[in-house]
Scaffold this motif. Structure first.
Motif, PDB file in Angstrom:
ATOM      1  N   PRO A  54      39.640  40.844  39.022  1.00 29.83           N
ATOM      2  CA  PRO A  54      39.410  40.912  40.467  1.00 29.83           C
ATOM      3  C   PRO A  54      40.780  41.031  41.480  1.00 29.83           C
ATOM      4  O   PRO A  54      41.995  40.501  40.928  1.00 29.83           O
ATOM      5  CB  PRO A  54      38.699  39.883  40.916  1.00 29.83           C
ATOM      6  N   LYS A  55      40.764  41.697  42.569  1.00 33.94           N
ATOM      7  CA  LYS A  55      41.784  41.676  43.351  1.00 33.94           C
ATOM      8  C   LYS A  55      42.523  40.396  43.749  1.00 33.94           C
ATOM      9  O   LYS A  55      43.892  40.425  43.776  1.00 33.94           O
ATOM     10  CB  LYS A  55      41.551  42.548  44.552  1.00 33.94           C
ATOM     11  N   SER A  56      41.636  39.227  43.631  1.00 32.91           N
ATOM     12  CA  SER A  56      42.257  38.035  44.251  1.00 32.91           C
ATOM     13  C   SER A  56      43.031  37.596  43.282  1.00 32.91           C
ATOM     14  O   SER A  56      44.119  36.672  43.549  1.00 32.91           O
ATOM     15  CB  SER A  56      41.116  37.139  44.333  1.00 32.91           C
ATOM     16  N   LYS A  57      43.144  38.204  41.975  1.00 33.37           N
ATOM     17  CA  LYS A  57      43.966  37.511  40.925  1.00 33.37           C
ATOM     18  C   LYS A  57      45.066  38.436  40.837  1.00 33.37           C
ATOM     19  O   LYS A  57      45.959  37.836  39.989  1.00 33.37           O
ATOM     20  CB  LYS A  57      43.347  37.507  39.363  1.00 33.37           C
ATOM     21  N   LEU A  58      45.399  39.278  41.382  1.00 33.25           N
ATOM     22  CA  LEU A  58      46.624  40.258  41.133  1.00 33.25           C
ATOM     23  C   LEU A  58      47.609  39.833  42.350  1.00 33.25           C
ATOM     24  O   LEU A  58      47.370  39.874  43.538  1.00 33.25           O
ATOM     25  CB  LEU A  58      46.306  41.946  41.370  1.00 33.25           C
TER      26      LEU A  58
END
Length: 675
Positions: A54-58
């Motif tokens: 997910p974007k939040s992890k990148l």
């Protein structure tokens, strides 16, 4: 959501997803990213990709260091093959390929693309020696010269800046690629014989990928063949890469190449400074360098116009990197040539058994040079039986008489002993205590000039005690002989001769090897004592006698390649004798004079040795007839390593395949080693 996949210099075999943020990095560009709370430099491998996270992890890319990609797609494909073949994470391979300066976040210099020319109507009065050298270099070039080229020629920032401040050097447009003209290929002083002409013709008239094995006896003029083939490639506007086994051969080779080619030549090896290596790499990567000469790591130098690869002394074990990224530079060179659809020439007086096997399988083209160049004859080789003989400094009386004879004639003698130090063993006569390294499973070597016991594996050192630490006895005995003791012995027995010892201990300082070899070439040092540093490639005009002091160590080794390396070394070191008009003689000392492999050497019959060895290898299914894989384990305690390997053997079903033999687990030949 689109991400870029980045290769990072970490021991994880994976690419890492990052958001491009405000940047648009291209494939092959360096970027700065956060990884485990640190900022590190990585290389973009893929762009515009999907991510399973997910974007939040990148995280976002912090910085893009290259507006134009540093590494081409074609080069990255080759590096990816290295990563896959040698099972090393791609980021680690790229890190090993890049100069250290390019792995840092801060740029090494603001002058990366600057070029210079001489100002009009400049005056050269009042210049220092270094400034005058740079001025005359620019006068002779009569063209625009890049900053990187000046660095590879040995000029430093301080000298360059001083001429800029005086208005002698001014910035100019970037140099344009030019094709090497025939006027830049200087005429040869040596006339090729028919075998040499045939070798040159076969390579230069082949326009697609082929691997040529140039099998030439020592002194047959292999380098002259290289020069003629390289000349043909350079005038076609393409680059050439020449790989050498050791740094010590680079100055001699560079001198010959500069005498032949008035082109941009750079060298790449581990002894260069950070700035010098960076400069040479940049010249090669831009296509500005016409010819790159280097040791094994130079195989990873990007060269966009690569047209030929030459691997000199292709059999040499120095082409194998044994730590970190483990690879064979020779095998990588063959694959790089294949992917580039260009010729590669493997040259040697003692080709590896694998190369002969590939010739027999029609994978390589075979070129033979059977005659010494310039009318020189092959040396006479004698075997001296050491059994029951009285020895002085490990030399039989027959060997000592030969040394006396050749030195009295004003000629040069080489004593070859591949064991440095004074002696390899110190033991107590009363209790049998032996000086062993506490960190490695090996004996300390005594170095008398340093009065130190040194481990040649981990380099740990300690002073030699006067008494046995086990029983307090003062009866400590020295066993065996190394180059240091042999050199002192020769000075004692032949006080009228200058004796020179050439090994890693005496040539460790900057320029010391070059100085030692200059003395050797001139013949002022009549007796040379050395290790394999002297065994290959060197042309010593006055050398007429070579004595191989100890040839027995490898004959009973557990390493199946030990005999091959022994014979190759003996043939190579024998080839240093009688290379010009003076007749050469070689003495091989041994306790096993009837050994079939040594008999091949005395008859100058390396081909027969290859035939016998390949037969033995085929009977045992050893390489090149079989493939070996070694799974090793490291642990603080022996039991832990053995238990792990035992569980591995029975837990991986893929290991129990038909046709695969499993041996072990067993103790390593070197059970304990630090470093």
């Amino acid at each position: 959501m689109k991400v870029v996949k980045v290769a990072l210099p970490v021991q994880i075999n994976s690419l890492f997803d990052y958001l491009p943020g405000e940047f648009s990095p291209a494939k092959g560009s360096r970027v700065v990213v956060s990884f485990r709370r640190k900022n590190i430099v990585g290389v973009v491998i893929k762009t515009n990709c999907d991510s399973s996270l997910p974007k939040s992890k990148l995280k976002n890319i912090n910085m893009c260091l290259d507006e134009i990609p540093l590494l081409s797609d074609f080069y990255l494909e080759f590096i990816s093959w290295v990563s896959d073949y040698y099972h090393e994470p791609l980021g680690q391979v790229i890190a090993a390929a890049l100069p250290s300066c390019l792995r840092k976040i801060d740029d090494i210099s603001p002058m990366t693309d600057t070029c210079f020319r001489l100002a009009v109507n400049v005056k050269s009065k009042g210049l220092s020696k270094k400034q005058a050298c740079l001025y005359h270099f620019m006068v002779n070039k009569c063209c625009s010269v890049s900053y990187w080229w000046l660095l590879t020629e040995g000029f430093r920032d301080k000298t360059i800046s001083s001429l800029i401040q005086r208005g002698i050097l001014v910035a100019s447009d970037k140099t344009e690629d030019t094709i090497v003209s025939k006027q830049q290929i200087l005429p040869s002083k040596v006339e090729l014989n028919e075998e040499q002409k045939n070798a040159v013709h076969r390579v230069t008239n082949n326009y697609n990928y082929s691997t040529f094995l140039l099998d030439g006896v020592t002194g047959s003029g292999k380098t002259q063949v290289y020069l003629e083939i390289i000349a043909d490639v350079l005038v076609s506007g393409r680059q050439v890469l020449v790989l050498l086994p050791e740094i010590g051969l680079t100055p001699q080779t560079l001198k010959r190449f500069r005498a032949k080619f008035d082109v941009k030549i750079v060298v790449i090896h581990s002894k260069l400074t950070e700035l010098e290596r960076h400069a040479a790499w940049m010249l090669a990567n831009s296509g500005e360098a016409d010819l790159v000469i280097g040791t094994r790591s130079a195989i990873f130098t990007p060269m966009p116009k690569l047209g030929l690869i030459v691997v000199d002394e292709e059999h040499d074990n120095s082409f194998k990197q044994q730590s970190g990224l483990r690879y064979s530079a020779r095998d990588c060179a063959i694959m790089r040539a294949k992917r580039s659809d260009i010729n590669i020439v493997l040259g040697s007086a003692t080709p590896s058994l694998e190369s002969y096997y590939n010739v027999n399988q029609s994978r390589y083209e075979y070129l033979k040079l059977s005659q010494r160049a310039g009318g020189a004859t092959m040396p006479k080789i004698k075997i001296v039986d050491l059994r029951g003989r009285r020895l002085q400094f490990a030399l039989a009386e027959q060997s000592l008489q030969a040394i006396k004879k050749h030195t009295q004639m004003g000629n040069q003698v080489l004593l070859f002993l591949n064991r440095r130090g004074f002696c390899p063993v110190i033991f107590c006569h009363d209790c049998g205590w032996t000086a062993k390294c506490t960190r490695c499973d090996t004996n300390y070597t005594y170095h008398k000039d340093k009065h130190k016991l040194i481990c040649h594996l981990c380099n740990s050192q300690k002073s030699l005690c006067k008494k046995c630490p086990s029983c307090d006895s003062e009866k400590l005995h020295e066993v065996g002989i190394g180059t240091e003791k042999l050199a002192l012995g020769m000075q004692e027995l032949f006080p009228e001769c200058n004796v020179s010892r050439i090994d890693r201990d005496t040539t460790g300082g900057q320029n010391t090897f070059d100085e030692a070899m200059d003395s050797a070439y001139s013949g002022t040092n009549q007796i040379l004592v050395g290790t394999q540093m002297l065994a290959k490639g060197h042309h010593l005009p006055k050398l007429t006698l070579v004595v191989v002091v100890d040839s027995d160590g490898a004959l009973h080794s557990s390493d199946f390649r030990a005999v091959e390396r022994l014979v190759q070394t003996v043939v190579q070191v024998s080839g240093r004798a009688g290379r010009e008009s003076l007749a050469g003689e070689v003495i091989i000392q041994t306790h096993f004079p009837e050994n079939k492999f040594l008999q091949c050497v005395t008859g100058h019959n390396y081909t027969e040795f290859v035939k016998l060895s390949l037969h033995d290898r085929s009977q045992a299914s050893l390489p090149p007839y079989g493939v070996l894989a070694l799974l090793s384990a490291e642990a603080l305690f022996e039991k832990q390593a053995l238990e792990f390997l035992t569980s591995l053997k029975f837990s991986i079903p893929q290991l129990n395949l038909a046709g695969v033999s499993l041996v072990g687990p067993m103790l390593a030949a070197q059970q304990k080693k630090v470093g």
